[in-house]
Design a protein around this motif. Sequence first.
Motif, PDB file in Angstrom:
ATOM      1  N   GLU A  16      45.091  27.817  41.386  1.00 29.43           N
ATOM      2  CA  GLU A  16      44.764  28.485  40.129  1.00 29.43           C
ATOM      3  C   GLU A  16      43.622  27.772  39.419  1.00 29.43           C
ATOM      4  O   GLU A  16      42.742  28.413  38.835  1.00 29.43           O
ATOM      5  CB  GLU A  16      45.999  28.564  39.227  1.00 29.43           C
ATOM      6  CG  GLU A  16      47.016  29.567  39.722  1.00 29.43           C
ATOM      7  CD  GLU A  16      48.320  29.537  38.957  1.00 29.43           C
ATOM      8  OE1 GLU A  16      48.559  28.578  38.170  1.00 29.43           O
ATOM      9  OE2 GLU A  16      49.122  30.478  39.141  1.00 29.43           O
ATOM     10  N   GLN A  17      43.607  26.449  39.483  1.00 28.90           N
ATOM     11  CA  GLN A  17      42.513  25.689  38.880  1.00 28.90           C
ATOM     12  C   GLN A  17      41.198  25.957  39.601  1.00 28.90           C
ATOM     13  O   GLN A  17      40.145  26.093  38.968  1.00 28.90           O
ATOM     14  CB  GLN A  17      42.832  24.193  38.896  1.00 28.90           C
ATOM     15  CG  GLN A  17      43.940  23.787  37.961  1.00 28.90           C
ATOM     16  CD  GLN A  17      44.350  22.338  38.138  1.00 28.90           C
ATOM     17  OE1 GLN A  17      44.081  21.716  39.173  1.00 28.90           O
ATOM     18  NE2 GLN A  17      45.022  21.793  37.131  1.00 28.90           N
ATOM     19  N   LEU A  18      41.258  26.039  40.916  1.00 25.64           N
ATOM     20  CA  LEU A  18      40.059  26.329  41.701  1.00 25.64           C
ATOM     21  C   LEU A  18      39.524  27.718  41.375  1.00 25.64           C
ATOM     22  O   LEU A  18      38.315  27.909  41.212  1.00 25.64           O
ATOM     23  CB  LEU A  18      40.374  26.213  43.192  1.00 25.64           C
ATOM     24  CG  LEU A  18      39.211  26.391  44.157  1.00 25.64           C
ATOM     25  CD1 LEU A  18      38.141  25.341  43.918  1.00 25.64           C
ATOM     26  CD2 LEU A  18      39.711  26.328  45.585  1.00 25.64           C
ATOM     27  N   LYS A  19      40.419  28.662  41.248  1.00 27.21           N
ATOM     28  CA  LYS A  19      40.026  30.024  40.886  1.00 27.21           C
ATOM     29  C   LYS A  19      39.380  30.040  39.497  1.00 27.21           C
ATOM     30  O   LYS A  19      38.347  30.680  39.296  1.00 27.21           O
ATOM     31  CB  LYS A  19      41.254  30.937  40.919  1.00 27.21           C
ATOM     32  CG  LYS A  19      40.965  32.371  40.566  1.00 27.21           C
ATOM     33  CD  LYS A  19      42.247  33.184  40.601  1.00 27.21           C
ATOM     34  CE  LYS A  19      42.058  34.517  39.948  1.00 27.21           C
ATOM     35  NZ  LYS A  19      43.298  35.255  39.794  1.00 27.21           N
ATOM     36  N   ALA A  20      39.964  29.312  38.559  1.00 25.29           N
ATOM     37  CA  ALA A  20      39.402  29.232  37.203  1.00 25.29           C
ATOM     38  C   ALA A  20      38.018  28.588  37.223  1.00 25.29           C
ATOM     39  O   ALA A  20      37.110  29.017  36.488  1.00 25.29           O
ATOM     40  CB  ALA A  20      40.337  28.453  36.287  1.00 25.29           C
ATOM     41  N   LEU A  21      37.831  27.585  38.077  1.00 24.83           N
ATOM     42  CA  LEU A  21      36.521  26.948  38.209  1.00 24.83           C
ATOM     43  C   LEU A  21      35.482  27.958  38.678  1.00 24.83           C
ATOM     44  O   LEU A  21      34.377  28.039  38.114  1.00 24.83           O
ATOM     45  CB  LEU A  21      36.595  25.778  39.192  1.00 24.83           C
ATOM     46  CG  LEU A  21      35.247  25.174  39.593  1.00 24.83           C
ATOM     47  CD1 LEU A  21      34.679  24.357  38.453  1.00 24.83           C
ATOM     48  CD2 LEU A  21      35.387  24.342  40.850  1.00 24.83           C
ATOM     49  N   HIS A  22      35.814  28.731  39.699  1.00 24.94           N
ATOM     50  CA  HIS A  22      34.869  29.728  40.214  1.00 24.94           C
ATOM     51  C   HIS A  22      34.595  30.816  39.172  1.00 24.94           C
ATOM     52  O   HIS A  22      33.456  31.288  39.060  1.00 24.94           O
ATOM     53  CB  HIS A  22      35.386  30.344  41.513  1.00 24.94           C
ATOM     54  CG  HIS A  22      35.341  29.397  42.676  1.00 24.94           C
ATOM     55  ND1 HIS A  22      34.181  28.775  43.100  1.00 24.94           N
ATOM     56  CD2 HIS A  22      36.318  28.946  43.503  1.00 24.94           C
ATOM     57  CE1 HIS A  22      34.441  27.996  44.124  1.00 24.94           C
ATOM     58  NE2 HIS A  22      35.739  28.088  44.388  1.00 24.94           N
ATOM     59  N   GLU A  23      35.612  31.197  38.417  1.00 21.66           N
ATOM     60  CA  GLU A  23      35.401  32.208  37.373  1.00 21.66           C
ATOM     61  C   GLU A  23      34.468  31.676  36.289  1.00 21.66           C
ATOM     62  O   GLU A  23      33.598  32.398  35.800  1.00 21.66           O
ATOM     63  CB  GLU A  23      36.739  32.633  36.770  1.00 21.66           C
ATOM     64  CG  GLU A  23      37.565  33.479  37.708  1.00 21.66           C
ATOM     65  CD  GLU A  23      38.982  33.721  37.220  1.00 21.66           C
ATOM     66  OE1 GLU A  23      39.444  32.996  36.299  1.00 21.66           O
ATOM     67  OE2 GLU A  23      39.623  34.638  37.755  1.00 21.66           O
TER      68      GLU A  23
END
Length: 127
Positions: A16-23
């Motif tokens: 989820e943190q990785l996804k937030a970083l990409h967003e």
Amino acid sequence: MTTRKERLRKLVKVQEQLKALHETRHATFVAAAGAAEAEARELVEHFDADQSLAGLFPDLYHRRIANALVRQEASLESARQEAGLIATATARTNMVERAYKDVRRRDERERSDRERLELIAQKREQE
């Protein structure tokens, strides 16, 4: 030693943190593209103005406009790449969440089965 359930829970958090970083990166690139487009539009408006210095330095204006458009296109391309990474991160997050939920349900089912067996054993001991 950590259980599989704990490891999956941590992995869900990381995904989820990785996804937030990409967003966040995607949003940054989109904003940068918008800023570059606004700069190019502003330079074109100044270029066409009556009392502009564009008549004295047309090459400078053309070069700055071209650079702004190149930055815009580069930012849009980076945003497209980040969108792909967001899709990948979303798929991975969903997959890990499903695995975590399955393990959690299995653990809950096993725990409730053990509790029932203990209750049955206690009743048999009392009889």
